[in-house]
Motif scaffolding. Structure first.
Motif, short mmCIF file in Angstrom:
data_model
loop_
_atom_site.label_atom_id
_atom_site.label_comp_id
_atom_site.label_asym_id
_atom_site.label_seq_id
_atom_site.Cartn_x
_atom_site.Cartn_y
_atom_site.Cartn_z
N THR A 12 0.82 -1.20 0.00
CA THR A 12 0.00 0.00 0.00
C THR A 12 0.85 1.25 0.00
N SER A 13 0.20 2.38 -0.24
CA SER A 13 0.89 3.66 -0.29
C SER A 13 1.21 4.14 1.11
N THR A 14 1.81 5.31 1.19
CA THR A 14 2.11 5.90 2.49
C THR A 14 0.86 6.04 3.32
N ALA A 15 -0.27 6.33 2.72
CA ALA A 15 -1.50 6.52 3.47
C ALA A 15 -2.07 5.20 3.93
N PRO A 16 -2.46 5.12 5.21
CA PRO A 16 -3.12 3.91 5.65
C PRO A 16 -4.58 3.85 5.26
N GLU A 148 3.42 -8.39 4.85
CA GLU A 148 2.85 -7.93 3.60
C GLU A 148 1.83 -6.83 3.82
N ARG A 149 0.94 -7.02 4.82
CA ARG A 149 -0.06 -5.99 5.11
C ARG A 149 -0.68 -6.26 6.49
N VAL A 150 -1.28 -5.21 7.03
CA VAL A 150 -2.04 -5.29 8.27
C VAL A 150 -3.44 -4.75 7.97
N GLU A 151 -4.45 -5.55 8.24
CA GLU A 151 -5.84 -5.14 8.06
C GLU A 151 -6.46 -4.92 9.43
N THR A 173 -0.78 -10.29 7.82
CA THR A 173 -0.42 -11.25 6.79
C THR A 173 1.05 -11.06 6.44
N THR A 174 1.84 -12.10 6.63
CA THR A 174 3.25 -12.01 6.28
C THR A 174 3.45 -12.38 4.81
N ARG A 175 4.62 -12.06 4.28
CA ARG A 175 4.90 -12.38 2.88
C ARG A 175 5.04 -13.89 2.71
#
Length: 824
Positions: A12-16, A148-151, A173-175
């Motif tokens: 994702t971009s800088t913005a959450p 990878e990401r945090v939701e 979620t890890t890569r």
């Protein structure tokens, strides 16, 4: 282009806020990589964030849930390497931690009681690591590595998730392992002797059948608070972690992922210390100023931001976290069957100074704890994208916790804690010891399901249902002993009455003072219950980039048992067994939301309004007695959290992006008539309910048995919370030079279960900046966190015993450093 470079594009971009994208840009991969660098593809190129919040891959903008997504690149670039730092970008999230075990995640002010942890209850915010539910927040305080990401999902979650939660869920979620060789290393150096190194490597072991990923990290940092008593810095960081994953693609329809992780944190941490004093209703000679004078004590500084302490007990926060899991996905054609099998453990070995001063009052107060959990989740999710989709699931969870609690009083305890002649005799409490054996067994089973029916184009009806069973049992046994030159006894729940009866006169008063300070008790609480809950969401695609939804959820949080000791009953020699258990929370939740994108998806604005009411809210209370150090659990009649929140981001061009997120939360006790009183009304002569009491802060006055705090605010939640930031970049050579900024502000909030004039934490704002140069495979940047060196508190607490001492835990001062990361 290496897969490491490609993976950077998928973040994702800088913005959450949901403006970043997983790219489906039609440009050639190399060109997209060169343009995208390690930011996500801009939304105007047609990309969307892909999430698994509803247990299937779908675009975040299409998910009718209030959700924020933060990608791995953002986490790395902003230094948001754990939940505590991540919350600054998420206005609706609150994370509190006086040490790893005493941690809580709340969303919209709800989730876990504010105060020291009680193992006998559930958390209201679910925490998931690669689909595995983590049973205790303390076991989730690790640093993020190779993420990878945090939701972050806001609102009750139970019809799509294994474990029911009333306030929300956090999915990490890890890569995943890659069949294309890749590697990445990162090194950070900073002030306070910070050294942090991370590395990951991935690639195939057997062609396109077997792939592996290995990730590791080590971090060390000097403490930010100086202990003059031991000549060392505390609030140190010392962490090591390792994670390995093995992906086996058995065939085109079946894949298995084996994962194992290990994390060790062994810092000299954590402390709360002198902030201020406030008048209570204890006798003036037994309040902080008089007691300190009588013992010729003064703190090393009365300015907490001098960051000097003199705590005399050993300090440590060692914890070891680890586990293993097997995730299987089997494509059956019409549906996919997913199995998540996991075993995890958490070993907690603390050392604390629970009296918060440099006097031998409580020389030991700690609860080493070992947790083990096993979970099994099965889900069947339809593969079609037609008019009817479904997810059906079953979940089993078993957890055990073994705790070896201990508390020891020191030579200054008699003077500090007692009155009369016993206060002048150090031997009355010196060496008084409570040794606690605490066991907990928790079994949970659930069936859950969710439908997504589209009767008309763009209009979705999504009902969900959950059947849940919980069974909890515990054992608490506290043996109290003292062996010094004057006193010698071992008191248990079986013999304390006989020992009390064998004394008379002054000896009986002394014995009563001793067992009131540390009470022997034994009890075996039990709780079990079935529950049916559900939700329904209506959503409508107003336009391709405009989505509206409305949700009603009837949820619950399982009842619990008290495992931190019970308050004494009227005889002062036993405990109040009516307080062994707490009832389940019953939740009614309403939410409406709108997800929109404009200007060819350059501008994203998502908003949600919510109204949540909880009956029988589980709160941490105490009876203002010195024997209840940790407090115990009780049910408040009703609380309510309502408000609105928004996520907004704007990316007018590749060279510039900004975001602005916010939350307004009105969280109050609606009905809590028998709450513990704030410190200014505590410590005096107890009066019967409804009896005459004296004004707050009347030394030696009469204190109410309890207080009605209906209409007052819940602890830990600011009415307003904002976050904002952005990044600007300019091509230089074969890369970009960039400047990024992230800021947040929150209004004042209460740091005591019952709002007190002494424990409000003032509003504060934090700013973080970074300046660097990057290309696809290399990133070099300097960073500053807490740019303006803002003085602020994360927590304020009261010293046990109504002395009027207010202690606090300050946030980190300004930190800065340099980070270099290289991908191969």
């Amino acid at each position: 282009m290496s897969l490491a470079s490609l993976s950077l594009l998928l973040l994702t971009s800088t913005a959450p806020a949901p403006a970043a994208a997983l790219s489906d840009d039609p440009k050639p991969a190399a060109a997209a990589a060169a343009e995208g660098q390690d930011q996500a593809r801009p939304a105007q190129d047609g990309g969307e964030i892909v999430v698994t919040a509803r247990r299937r891959e779908e675009k975040a903008q299409d998910v009718p849930i209030a959700i924020s997504v933060i990608g791995g690149a953002t986490i790395e670039n902003t230094g948001a390497t754990n939940l505590n730092r991540l919350q600054t970008s998420l206005p609706a999230v609150q994370f509190y931690s006086s040490n790893p075990r005493n941690s809580a995640i709340n969303i919209r002010g709800l989730g876990a009681p504010f105060g020291l942890t009680n193992d006998g209850i559930e958390q209201g915010v679910g925490f998931y690591l690669d689909q595995v539910y983590i049973g205790r927040i303390g076991a989730s305080t690790f640093d993020f590595v190779d993420v990878e990401r945090v939701e972050v999902l806001r609102g009750p979650q139970g019809t799509l998730y294994g474990k029911n939660t009333t306030a929300g869920a956090i999915n990490i979620t890890t890569r995943a392992p890659s069949f294309t060789p890749e590697a990445k290393v990162e090194l950070s150096l900073g002030n306070y002797d910070l050294i942090s190194a991370k590395a990951s490597v991935s690639g195939p072991l057997v062609d396109d059948k077997l792939a592996i990923r290995i990730s590791s990290a080590v971090t060390s940092r000097r403490g930010t608070i100086y202990n003059v008593a031991t000549d060392e810095y505390v609030h140190k960081q010392s962490t090591s972690s390792f994670r390995g994953q093995l992906l086996w693609k058995v065939n085109d329809d079946l894949d298995l992922t084996f994962a194992g992780d290990w994390n060790l944190q062994n810092p000299v941490c954590c402390v709360q210390y002198y902030v201020r004093t406030g008048a209570t209703q204890r006798a003036l000679t037994r309040q902080y100023a008089a007691l300190a004078a009588a013992l010729t004590y003064a703190p090393p500084s009365t300015d907490p931001f001098d960051r000097k302490i003199d705590l005399d007990a050993d300090l440590n926060s060692r914890q070891e976290i680890g586990g293993a899991s097997l995730v299987a996905n089997w494509n059956l054609g019409p549906a996919t069957l997913t199995s998540v099998t996991a075993w995890r453990y958490w070993d907690w070995q603390p050392k604390n100074d629970r009296d918060f001063v440099g006097l031998p009052i409580t020389t030991v107060s700690q609860n080493p704890s070992q947790q083990k959990q096993f979970s099994q989740e099965l889900r069947l999710s339809s593969n079609g994208d037609g008019r009817l989709d479904y997810t059906l699931g079953a979940f089993f969870f078993h957890q055990t916790i073994d705790t070896q609690g201990s508390q020891v009083q020191g030579a200054a305890a008699s003077r500090w804690l007692l009155s009369g002649a016993d206060a002048l005799n150090p031997n009355v409490l010196n060496g008084l010891t409570s040794t606690n054996t605490i066991n907990f067994d928790n079994t949970s089973f659930a069936l859950f399901g969710k439908l997504n029916w589209e009767p008309l184009d763009g209009f979705h009806i999504q009902p969900g249902l959950r059947l849940n069973y919980d069974k909890k049992s515990g054992y608490y046994d506290s043996v109290v002993s003292i062996h010094n030159a004057q006193y010698n006894f071992d008191a248990t729940a079986d013999n304390v009455a006989a020992l009390f009866a064998a004394t008379s006169g002054a000896a009986r008063t002394t014995f009563q003072n001793q067992i009131n300070t540390l009470a022997p008790q034994r009890y075996s609480p039990r709780f079990s219950d079935w529950n049916v809950s559900g939700d329904i969401t209506l959503s409508y695609d107003v336009a391709p980039d405009v989505h509206a939804y409305a949700t009603y959820a009837r949820s619950f949080k399982s009842g619990g048992i008290n495992l931190s000791g019970l308050p004494l009953n009227s005889t002062s020699t036993g405990v109040d067994l009516t307080t062994q258990t707490v009832k389940p929370e019953k939740v009614d939740h309403f939410e409406i939301g709108l997800k929109t994108q404009f200007l060819d998806r350059r501008l994203t604005i998502n908003a949600a309004g919510f109204w949540t009411e909880i009956r029988d809210y589980q709160a941490t209370v105490n009876n203002n007695a010195i024997n209840v150090i940790r407090g115990y659990l009780a049910n408040a009649g009703k609380v309510r959290s309502r408000g609105f929140e928004w996520d907004a981001s704007f990316r007018p061009s590749r060279a510039f992006n900004v975001y602005f997120n916010g939350a307004y939360t009105d969280a109050k006790y609606i009905d809590f008539k028998n709450a513990p009183c704030p410190p200014e009304l505590s410590g005096g002569t107890a009066t019967a309910p409804g009896g005459v009491t004296d004004p707050a802060g009347t030394a030696g006055g009469r204190s109410p048995a309890y207080c009605d705090i209906s209409g007052q605010v819940l602890p830990g939640i600011s009415k307003w919370s904002l976050s904002w930031g952005g990044e600007v970049r300019q091509p230089v050579g074969d890369g970009d030079i960039y400047l990024g900024y992230d800021g947040n502000w929150r209004s004042k909030f209460s740091s005591n279960p019952s709002p007190s004039a002494y424990t409000w934490i003032d509003a504060y704002s934090l700013s973080n900046v970074r300046l660097g140069w990057r290309r696809v495979d290399l990133n070099i940047y300097g960073w500053v966190r807490n740019l303006f060196d803002q003085n602020y508190f994360e927590l304020l607490s009261t010293q046990s015993g109504s002395t009027g001492l207010i202690v606090g835990q300050p946030g980190d001062p300004r930190t800065y450093g340099l980070t270099i990361s290289k991908s191969f």
